[in-house]
Design a protein around this motif. Sequence first.
Motif, mmCIF file in Angstrom:
data_model
loop_
_atom_site.group_PDB
_atom_site.id
_atom_site.type_symbol
_atom_site.label_atom_id
_atom_site.label_comp_id
_atom_site.label_asym_id
_atom_site.label_seq_id
_atom_site.Cartn_x
_atom_site.Cartn_y
_atom_site.Cartn_z
ATOM 1 N N UNK A 61 2.949 18.838 -2.967
ATOM 2 C CA UNK A 61 3.388 17.836 -3.923
ATOM 3 C C UNK A 61 2.900 16.450 -3.505
ATOM 4 N N UNK A 62 2.541 15.639 -4.485
ATOM 5 C CA UNK A 62 2.091 14.270 -4.254
ATOM 6 C C UNK A 62 3.004 13.288 -4.966
ATOM 7 N N UNK A 63 3.231 12.130 -4.329
ATOM 8 C CA UNK A 63 4.135 11.116 -4.868
ATOM 9 C C UNK A 63 3.375 10.099 -5.704
ATOM 10 N N UNK A 64 4.021 9.646 -6.791
ATOM 11 C CA UNK A 64 3.456 8.628 -7.677
ATOM 12 C C UNK A 64 4.556 7.633 -8.034
ATOM 13 N N UNK A 65 4.264 6.351 -7.915
ATOM 14 C CA UNK A 65 5.224 5.322 -8.320
ATOM 15 C C UNK A 65 5.214 5.187 -9.836
ATOM 16 N N UNK A 66 6.407 5.150 -10.433
ATOM 17 C CA UNK A 66 6.549 4.991 -11.879
ATOM 18 C C UNK A 66 7.001 3.582 -12.257
ATOM 19 N N UNK A 67 7.947 3.035 -11.503
ATOM 20 C CA UNK A 67 8.493 1.717 -11.838
ATOM 21 C C UNK A 67 9.280 1.196 -10.647
ATOM 22 N N UNK A 68 9.415 -0.135 -10.570
ATOM 23 C CA UNK A 68 10.230 -0.764 -9.536
ATOM 24 C C UNK A 68 10.737 -2.100 -10.044
ATOM 25 N N UNK A 69 11.946 -2.456 -9.618
ATOM 26 C CA UNK A 69 12.526 -3.744 -9.981
ATOM 27 C C UNK A 69 13.703 -4.002 -9.052
ATOM 28 N N UNK A 70 14.401 -5.115 -9.281
ATOM 29 C CA UNK A 70 15.664 -5.371 -8.600
ATOM 30 C C UNK A 70 16.720 -5.670 -9.657
ATOM 31 N N UNK A 71 17.976 -5.699 -9.199
ATOM 32 C CA UNK A 71 19.050 -6.074 -10.116
ATOM 33 C C UNK A 71 18.877 -7.505 -10.621
ATOM 34 N N UNK A 72 18.124 -8.320 -9.894
ATOM 35 C CA UNK A 72 17.828 -9.666 -10.368
ATOM 36 C C UNK A 72 16.889 -9.686 -11.555
ATOM 37 N N UNK A 73 16.130 -8.612 -11.735
ATOM 38 C CA UNK A 73 15.236 -8.504 -12.899
ATOM 39 C C UNK A 73 15.987 -8.035 -14.137
ATOM 40 N N UNK A 74 17.149 -7.438 -13.946
ATOM 41 C CA UNK A 74 17.833 -6.800 -15.069
ATOM 42 C C UNK A 74 19.101 -7.546 -15.463
ATOM 43 N N UNK A 75 20.129 -7.501 -14.620
ATOM 44 C CA UNK A 75 21.402 -8.082 -15.051
ATOM 45 C C UNK A 75 22.153 -8.770 -13.923
ATOM 46 N N UNK A 76 21.474 -9.139 -12.850
ATOM 47 C CA UNK A 76 22.194 -9.655 -11.698
ATOM 48 C C UNK A 76 21.706 -11.007 -11.215
ATOM 49 N N UNK A 77 22.419 -11.528 -10.251
ATOM 50 C CA UNK A 77 22.110 -12.776 -9.574
ATOM 51 C C UNK A 77 20.930 -12.547 -8.629
ATOM 52 N N UNK A 78 19.911 -13.387 -8.688
ATOM 53 C CA UNK A 78 18.731 -13.193 -7.844
ATOM 54 C C UNK A 78 18.962 -13.586 -6.389
ATOM 55 N N UNK A 79 20.100 -14.152 -6.075
ATOM 56 C CA UNK A 79 20.353 -14.547 -4.694
ATOM 57 C C UNK A 79 20.808 -13.373 -3.833
ATOM 58 N N UNK A 80 21.228 -12.277 -4.462
ATOM 59 C CA UNK A 80 21.756 -11.124 -3.712
ATOM 60 C C UNK A 80 21.567 -9.880 -4.569
ATOM 61 N N UNK A 81 20.472 -9.158 -4.344
ATOM 62 C CA UNK A 81 20.062 -8.113 -5.277
ATOM 63 C C UNK A 81 20.036 -6.752 -4.603
ATOM 64 N N UNK A 82 19.933 -5.725 -5.444
ATOM 65 C CA UNK A 82 19.682 -4.349 -4.999
ATOM 66 C C UNK A 82 18.341 -3.920 -5.594
ATOM 67 N N UNK A 83 17.550 -3.241 -4.798
ATOM 68 C CA UNK A 83 16.239 -2.796 -5.259
ATOM 69 C C UNK A 83 16.275 -1.384 -5.815
ATOM 70 N N UNK A 84 15.381 -1.145 -6.788
ATOM 71 C CA UNK A 84 15.312 0.161 -7.436
ATOM 72 C C UNK A 84 13.849 0.562 -7.611
ATOM 73 N N UNK A 85 13.596 1.856 -7.577
ATOM 74 C CA UNK A 85 12.272 2.387 -7.900
ATOM 75 C C UNK A 85 12.426 3.810 -8.397
ATOM 76 N N UNK A 86 11.473 4.251 -9.177
ATOM 77 C CA UNK A 86 11.415 5.659 -9.568
ATOM 78 C C UNK A 86 10.027 6.200 -9.230
ATOM 79 N N UNK A 87 10.036 7.446 -8.788
ATOM 80 C CA UNK A 87 8.811 8.144 -8.393
ATOM 81 C C UNK A 87 8.792 9.527 -9.038
#
Length: 280
Positions: free
Chosen positions: A247-273
Amino acid sequence: MSRALWTDRPGPVTRPPAVAGMFYPADPGELAAWIDGALNRAAAMPVPEGVDPGRVRALVVPHAGYVYSGQTAARGYDLLRRRDPDRRPRRVAVLGPTHRVGIRGLALPRADFMATPLGSCPIDPAGLEELAQVRINAATHAEEHSIEVQVPFIQRILGDLPIVPLAVGQAEPQEVAEVIESLVADPQTLIVISSDLSHYHPHDVARRLDDQTIARVLAGDDSIEPDRACGCRPLDGLLHAAPGLGWSAHLLAACTSGDTAGDRSRVVGYASFAFTEEDR
């Protein structure tokens, strides 16, 4: 794993939703509409080069509240919706970390079904009967969100098909890899790894750290640490198993909670593969 280990009372047992109304909508119509909207937005994005939806054997998707990470998760689940109906999985195993009740090894819930506002999926642990690292633990599943938030996406695309909800505690990559290998001996079983990335850094710092983690995932590094991915135990298990499975890995998307609905001073990171099965 005998039926006696599943429950100490007669009749089917259902693990009820624990975070409906908090991490995702509790109303079935609202929940279905939210997921459909996220999937439709994902469908408008191009599939990354080299990713054949028909060859996807595993997904890595985030597990925060839908308003924060649901759209990133939808980029992974969109690949399931793009598959021909006759090539869709017949069972989905969801491996997620424990946030409330820690355990050693991996645990199934003491239940026969797992429910969300969209319905109930039967729990099917076939293939795990002889693995000592897999046990039954109702407490670690009772309020755990990392697995539950994935199930409505699965139901909306695939219906109430059998699932394997596995909470992953302290476990070595090879222990988790053995579980994954046993599950995917059935070629109609899909693996879903539930994991967020870094936690509580400023947005720019988080993106730098997450970019490093993403590069490590794509390189097959099976030593991701807890401060880089809260679901590092199941993720490292997948990364350990992937080379042997082809199996091989491929990145689909990445962002942080600051990109979606949160404060950019303290974020959580997200990605899908997506992990795709390659020709051997």
